[in-house]
Design an enzyme around this catalytic site. Structure first.
Site, PDB file in Angstrom:
ATOM      1  N   SER A  55      37.956  73.655  24.535  1.00 17.17           N
ATOM      2  CA  SER A  55      38.732  73.509  25.766  1.00 17.17           C
ATOM      3  C   SER A  55      39.645  74.711  26.001  1.00 17.17           C
ATOM      4  O   SER A  55      39.853  75.125  27.150  1.00 17.17           O
ATOM      5  CB  SER A  55      39.535  72.205  25.749  1.00 17.17           C
ATOM      6  OG  SER A  55      40.387  72.137  24.620  1.00 17.17           O
ATOM      7  N   LYS A  56      40.172  75.298  24.940  1.00 17.68           N
ATOM      8  CA  LYS A  56      40.984  76.507  25.119  1.00 17.68           C
ATOM      9  C   LYS A  56      40.108  77.694  25.537  1.00 17.68           C
ATOM     10  O   LYS A  56      40.533  78.546  26.331  1.00 17.68           O
ATOM     11  CB  LYS A  56      41.756  76.830  23.846  1.00 17.68           C
ATOM     12  CG  LYS A  56      42.916  75.882  23.554  1.00 17.68           C
ATOM     13  CD  LYS A  56      44.001  75.963  24.615  1.00 17.68           C
ATOM     14  CE  LYS A  56      45.238  75.169  24.209  1.00 17.68           C
ATOM     15  NZ  LYS A  56      46.319  75.234  25.217  1.00 17.68           N
ATOM     16  N   TYR A  92      39.632  71.191  20.631  1.00 10.62           N
ATOM     17  CA  TYR A  92      40.707  72.119  20.972  1.00 10.62           C
ATOM     18  C   TYR A  92      40.151  73.512  21.259  1.00 10.62           C
ATOM     19  O   TYR A  92      40.469  74.129  22.279  1.00 10.62           O
ATOM     20  CB  TYR A  92      41.713  72.175  19.822  1.00 10.62           C
ATOM     21  CG  TYR A  92      42.955  72.976  20.126  1.00 10.62           C
ATOM     22  CD1 TYR A  92      44.020  72.401  20.814  1.00 10.62           C
ATOM     23  CD2 TYR A  92      43.086  74.296  19.706  1.00 10.62           C
ATOM     24  CE1 TYR A  92      45.164  73.122  21.085  1.00 10.62           C
ATOM     25  CE2 TYR A  92      44.223  75.032  19.980  1.00 10.62           C
ATOM     26  CZ  TYR A  92      45.268  74.437  20.666  1.00 10.62           C
ATOM     27  OH  TYR A  92      46.400  75.162  20.945  1.00 10.62           O
ATOM     28  N   ALA A  93      39.311  74.008  20.370  1.00 11.62           N
ATOM     29  CA  ALA A  93      38.778  75.358  20.514  1.00 11.62           C
ATOM     30  C   ALA A  93      37.936  75.496  21.777  1.00 11.62           C
ATOM     31  O   ALA A  93      38.084  76.463  22.541  1.00 11.62           O
ATOM     32  CB  ALA A  93      37.951  75.728  19.281  1.00 11.62           C
ATOM     33  N   ASN A 138      51.135  74.816  30.354  1.00 10.87           N
ATOM     34  CA  ASN A 138      51.484  74.766  28.934  1.00 10.87           C
ATOM     35  C   ASN A 138      51.055  73.473  28.249  1.00 10.87           C
ATOM     36  O   ASN A 138      50.856  73.464  27.035  1.00 10.87           O
ATOM     37  CB  ASN A 138      53.001  74.933  28.793  1.00 10.87           C
ATOM     38  CG  ASN A 138      53.490  74.573  27.412  1.00 10.87           C
ATOM     39  OD1 ASN A 138      53.332  75.319  26.454  1.00 10.87           O
ATOM     40  ND2 ASN A 138      54.084  73.379  27.279  1.00 10.87           N
ATOM     41  N   SER A 143      45.105  79.924  23.144  1.00 11.81           N
ATOM     42  CA  SER A 143      45.209  79.986  21.688  1.00 11.81           C
ATOM     43  C   SER A 143      44.162  80.942  21.133  1.00 11.81           C
ATOM     44  O   SER A 143      43.079  81.101  21.717  1.00 11.81           O
ATOM     45  CB  SER A 143      44.974  78.591  21.095  1.00 11.81           C
ATOM     46  OG  SER A 143      44.852  78.635  19.692  1.00 11.81           O
TER      47      SER A 143
END
Length: 229
Positions: free
Chosen positions: A154-155, A151-152, A84, A136
């Site tokens: 790595s997600k 963020y994008a 998480n 995500s």
């Protein structure tokens, strides 16, 4: 059987609600946190004696194996892993620092990979395990990869890790590896305008972590329903 659960990033937000939810279900909960004092403070919000704080820093890969070996020696086998822990670096492509990009990959991809590498073999050997990766919609190709770059990307990497690892689980093994999108949640990361509560964000993780043997493996979910990668 009483399951032992490790939840990373468990000292606040969705992670804390996931820890609370598993504790309420009678599980032994290990709260994986970067700062032990913050973890102990959050632990006071969870009733019961089977909740322990485990200091783990996903940006320091050298400490992860040592931490898990020590944890299993003290608390026993870890049956459920919830990856998480998250970091949101809201920098544009032009302004994104290399160190920040690397940190996003460490927290969202490398750290979960190392934890899976340590814990998945034991799950397969014992014929029981659940791995839940908190991803995500910003990391979904079908939703346009519209989030901040670090963020994008790595997600999306976490999604790829989920799918690839699920492929190595034999069909006759009671091990499930899935990813989920909690939606836009009112947390420190999500911001005050987010419409969903941390409790709502945690529901799908609790469901995936408690799947029966005939439950899904290698899927991506939102509100307990499959979504496209």
């Amino acid at each position: 059987m009483t399951s032992t659960v490790l939840v990373t990033g468990a000292n606040r937000g969705i992670g804390l609600e996931i820890a609370k939810g598993f504790a309420a279900r009678g599980c032994k909960v290990l709260m994986g946190v970067r700062d032990e004092s913050e973890g102990e403070s959050a632990r006071n919000e969870i009733p019961g004696n089977d909740v322990q704080v485990l200091e783990i820093d996903l940006t320091n890969p050298g400490t992860i194996k040592e931490c898990i070996v020590r944890a299993e020696a003290v608390y026993g086998d870890i049956d459920i892993l919830v990856n998480n822990a998250g970091i949101l670096i809201d920098s544009s492509f032009e302004e994104l620092a290399e160190a920040d990009f690397e940190k996003s990959l460490q927290v969202h991809v490398k750290g979960p990979f190392l934890l899976c590498q340590l814990l998945l073999p034991g799950m397969l050997e014992r014929n029981y395990g659940r791995i839940v990766n908190i991803s995500s919609g910003w990391g979904a190709f079908t939703e346009g990869m519209e989030g901040p770059l670090a963020y994008a990307v790595s997600k999306a990497g976490l999604n790829a890790l989920t799918k690839n690892l699920s492929n190595i689980v034999p069909e006759n093994r009671n091990v499930k590896i899935n990813a989920m999108c909690p939606g836009w949640v009112h947390t420190r990361m999500g911001g005050k305008d987010a419409p969903r509560s941390p409790q709502q964000g945690a529901e799908t993780a609790l469901w995936l972590g408690s799947l029966e043997q005939d439950g899904p493996n290698g899927g991506f979910f939102r509100d307990k329903k499959p979504i496209e990668w």
